[in-house]
Scaffold this active site. Structure first.
Site, short mmCIF file in Angstrom:
data_model
loop_
_atom_site.label_atom_id
_atom_site.label_comp_id
_atom_site.label_asym_id
_atom_site.label_seq_id
_atom_site.Cartn_x
_atom_site.Cartn_y
_atom_site.Cartn_z
N GLY A 1 -1.73 -0.44 -4.56
CA GLY A 1 -0.55 -0.94 -3.87
C GLY A 1 0.57 -1.22 -4.83
N GLU B 1 -4.42 0.19 -9.27
CA GLU B 1 -3.72 1.48 -9.23
C GLU B 1 -2.40 1.19 -8.53
OE1 GLU B 1 -1.80 4.30 -8.39
OE2 GLU B 1 -3.12 4.66 -6.68
N CYS C 1 2.69 7.18 -4.97
CA CYS C 1 2.96 6.52 -6.25
C CYS C 1 3.19 7.51 -7.38
CB CYS C 1 1.86 5.54 -6.60
SG CYS C 1 0.21 6.18 -6.42
#
Length: 477
Positions: free
Chosen positions: A228, A248, A282
Site C-alpha cells: 500500500g 511493498e 506502484c
C-alpha cells in the site's frame, strides 16, 4: 439490494450490524455491501489462526501443494465471476481484470511448486578444534500467523501473493483487504475452503483501519505483510509488535530511453506501462527520460499512442483506460497536473477529467521538484524530460526518495552496468518498462518503497525462519 456479504473468521462466515458499501468507480453506484469485522471478530480470527497454524505446520508439503493447486483450479473454474468482481469493485478494464484472474491462479500454482522446495542445508562443524563429530542441520520452519494487508489495485492477485506463500510455508493467514475492494478477497476465502485448506488457518476480515492496526499490534501476529501507501506502511511498521514486517510500497518509476533504443517498441511499452489500469500501479511508468537526439521522435510516438487509447466503461471489451478508483483520486491527480502546468509545464495530450476517468496525460517542460515528478502520481500521467549524457540520465532516475523498479532502453552493456550500479531500485528492467513483473520473480524496493521481497519463493523465505539443529555423534558410552 441483496443482503450484506459475510466475512470469514477461521472458516466461519459471520455477519455484523456494521456494513461497508462497495461502489462501482465508473458508475458511482453501490454494487454490494460487506459486513465489517469488529475487534472481537478479529481477536477470534487470531485465536483460530493459532490452532490453524498448528494444523498447517503439520501438513506435509504435498498436501499444502495440493490445496494451493485446488485453489488455482477453483479460480480458473470461476474465472468469469472473479473478473466481474474486479471490474465492478476496482473499475479495472475487462481485459486487465481477466488477466489478473489468470495471474492469480499462476501465483497460487507457483506457491504450490515452492511449497515442495523449502530446503535446508547440512553444515559440517569440524572446521576447528572442538567440532569433531558434530554436524549442523539448517531447517526453515514457518513463523506462525501471517497478517496480509492488501491494496485496491490488484485485489485478487496481491491477496494471492500473501495467502499463497503463507500457506505454502505452513503458516496460518489472516487477510485484511482494502476497504474499496473486499469482494475479491472474500471470493479467495471461498476458494481456500473449497480447496480443503484447514478452516481455522484462513480468515478474511474487512475492517476499519483502527481495527486492523490493533491486529498489527497483537503479539500473536508473527508477520505483517503490507502492500500500500508509504505513509500507512511505515506507520504500521512502527506499530507492529513483530520485527517481521514486509513492506511493498509506492514509487514514481523512471524509464530511460537512449538514442540506440528501438524507439517504436519503447514508445509502445511506455504507453502500456503508464496507462494500464489508469496508472494505478506502484511500478507504473511516471518519469520518462529521453536522450536529446531522439527526444522529438519519442515525444511524437508516445503522444500519438496515448491519444489513441480508448477511455470509458471498464466493462466494454475495447476500453483501454477506465476510471480511477474514485472521483476524489482523479481530482487529486488532476490537481497535481494543473499545478505543474501553472508552473510552466506543457500538456502535450490529455489532462481532461470526466468524473473518475482521467484521460491519459503527457507532460513536458517539468522540473524534478514538481509533484508530478517528486511524488507518486498513481494516475494515468507521465512526464517527458530530455537529457544530454547517460550519467545525467542515471542521476535524474535516482533523484527520488523511492526505489521500486526502473526501466532502461539501451543495447550498450557498459551503460546497463552503470545503470545497475547507479539507480538504487529493487529491480532494473533492461529494454523494457519498470511495470514488467512476472509473479514468481523477486519483487520489492529500496528507500521509501519498502523492504522485503515478494514473489512466492522470496515471500516463503520471509515467512519462514532458519532453525539450527546440532547433532553430536558421540562414540562410546
Amino acid at each position: 439490494m441483496q443482503d450484506p456479504e459475510p466475512f470469514l473468521v477461521g472458516g466461519e462466515w459471520r455477519t455484523s450490524p456494521a456494513v461497508l458499501d462497495v461502489t462501482d468507480p465508473y458508475l458511482g453506484r453501490t454494487v454490494a455491501s460487506v459486513c465489517l469485522a469488529g475487534r472481537e471478530d478479529c481477536n477470534d480470527a487470531i485465536h483460530a489462526a493459532e490452532s490453524g497454524f498448528e494444523q498447517m505446520r503439520d501438513l506435509p508439503a504435498y498436501r499444502r501443494s495440493e490445496c494451493l493447486i485446488a485453489m488455482a483450479d477453483y479460480l480458473e473454474e470461476h474465472a468469469d465471476e472473479a473478473a466481474e468482481l474486479i471490474i465492478s469493485e476496482a473499475g479495472k478494464p475487462r481485459r486487465s481484470a481477466e488477466g489478473e484472474v489468470i495471474r492469480s491462479a499462476d501465483t497460487l500454482r507457483v506457491s504450490a511448486e515452492e511449497s515442495r522446495r523449502i530446503c535446508g542445508e547440512i553444515l559440517p562443524l569440524d572446521w576447528t578444534e572442538g567440532g569433531e563429530g558434530r554436524t549442523g542441520y539448517l531447517y526453515r520452519v514457518p513463523v506462525g500467523i501471517v497478517l496480509g494487508i492488501t491494496p485496491f489495485n490488484f485485489p485478487l492477485n496481491l491477496a494471492c501473493h500473501k495467502l499463497g506463500p503463507a500457506l505454502a510455508a505452513g503458516n496460518a493467514c489472516i487477510l485484511k483487504p482494502a476497504s474499496k475492494t473486499p469482494l475479491s478477497s472474500l471470493f479467495l476465502g471461498e476458494a481456500a475452503l473449497a480447496a480443503g485448506v484447514p478452516p481455522e488457518a484462513i480468515s478474511v476480515v474487512p475492517c476499519l483501519s483502527e481495527t486492523a492496526e490493533a491486529m498489527v499490534r497483537d503479539l500473536r501476529i508473527s508477520m505483517v505483510s503490507f502492500t500500500g501507501s508509504p505513509e500507512v506502511g511505515w506507520h504500521l511498521q512502527a506499530a507492529a509488535r513483530t520485527p517481521r514486517v514486509g513492506l511493498e510500497l509506492g514509487g514514481n518509476a523512471a524509464v530511460i530511453v537512449h538514442e540506440d533504443a528501438d524507439l517504436a517498441y519503447a514508445a509502445a511499452r511506455i504507453v502500456q506501462g503508464a496507462f494500464s489500469y489508469s496508472g494505478q500501479t506502484c511500478i507504473s511508468v511516471q518519469r520518462v527520460l529521453v536522450h536529446h537526439a531522439v527526444y522529438e521522435e519519442m515525444r511524437l510516438l508516445i503522444c500519438e499512442r496515448a491519444a489513441s487509447l480508448v477511455t470509458g466503461d471498464p466493462s466494454a471489451p475495447e476500453t483501454d483506460v477506465g476510471p480511477m478508483i474514485s472521483e476524489f483520486a482523479a481530482m487529486a491527480a488532476e490537481k497535481k497536473i494543473q499545478e505543474a502546468v501553472d508552473a510552466g509545464a506543457v500538456c502535450c495530450t490529455g489532462g481532461i477529467r470526466e468524473g473518475a476517468v482521467l484521460h491519459p496525460t503527457v507532460l513536458e517542460n517539468t522540473d524534478p521538484a514538481m509533484g508530478v515528478n517528486a511524488t507518486e502520481l498513481f494516475a494515468p500521467g507521465i512526464t517527458l524530460t530530455p537529457y544530454q549524457t547517460w550519467a545525467e540520465a542515471i542521476a535524474l532516475a535516482a533523484e527520488t526518495p523511492y526505489g521500486l523498479q526502473a526501466g532502461i532502453f539501451t543495447n550498450d552493456l557498459t551503460r546497463i552496468h552503470q545503470a545497475a550500479r547507479g539507480i538504487p531500485v529493487g529491480g532494473l528492467i533492461v529494454n523494457d518498462i519498470p511495470t514488467f513483473r512476472m509473479d514468481h520473480m523477486p519483487y520489492g524496493g529500496t528507500k521509501r518503497s519498502g523492504f522485503g521481497r515478494e514473489g512466492p519463493r522470496s515471500a516463503i523465505r520471509e515467512m519462514t525462519e532458519e532453525r539450527l539443529v546440532v547433532i553430536n555423534q558421540r562414540v562410546g558410552p
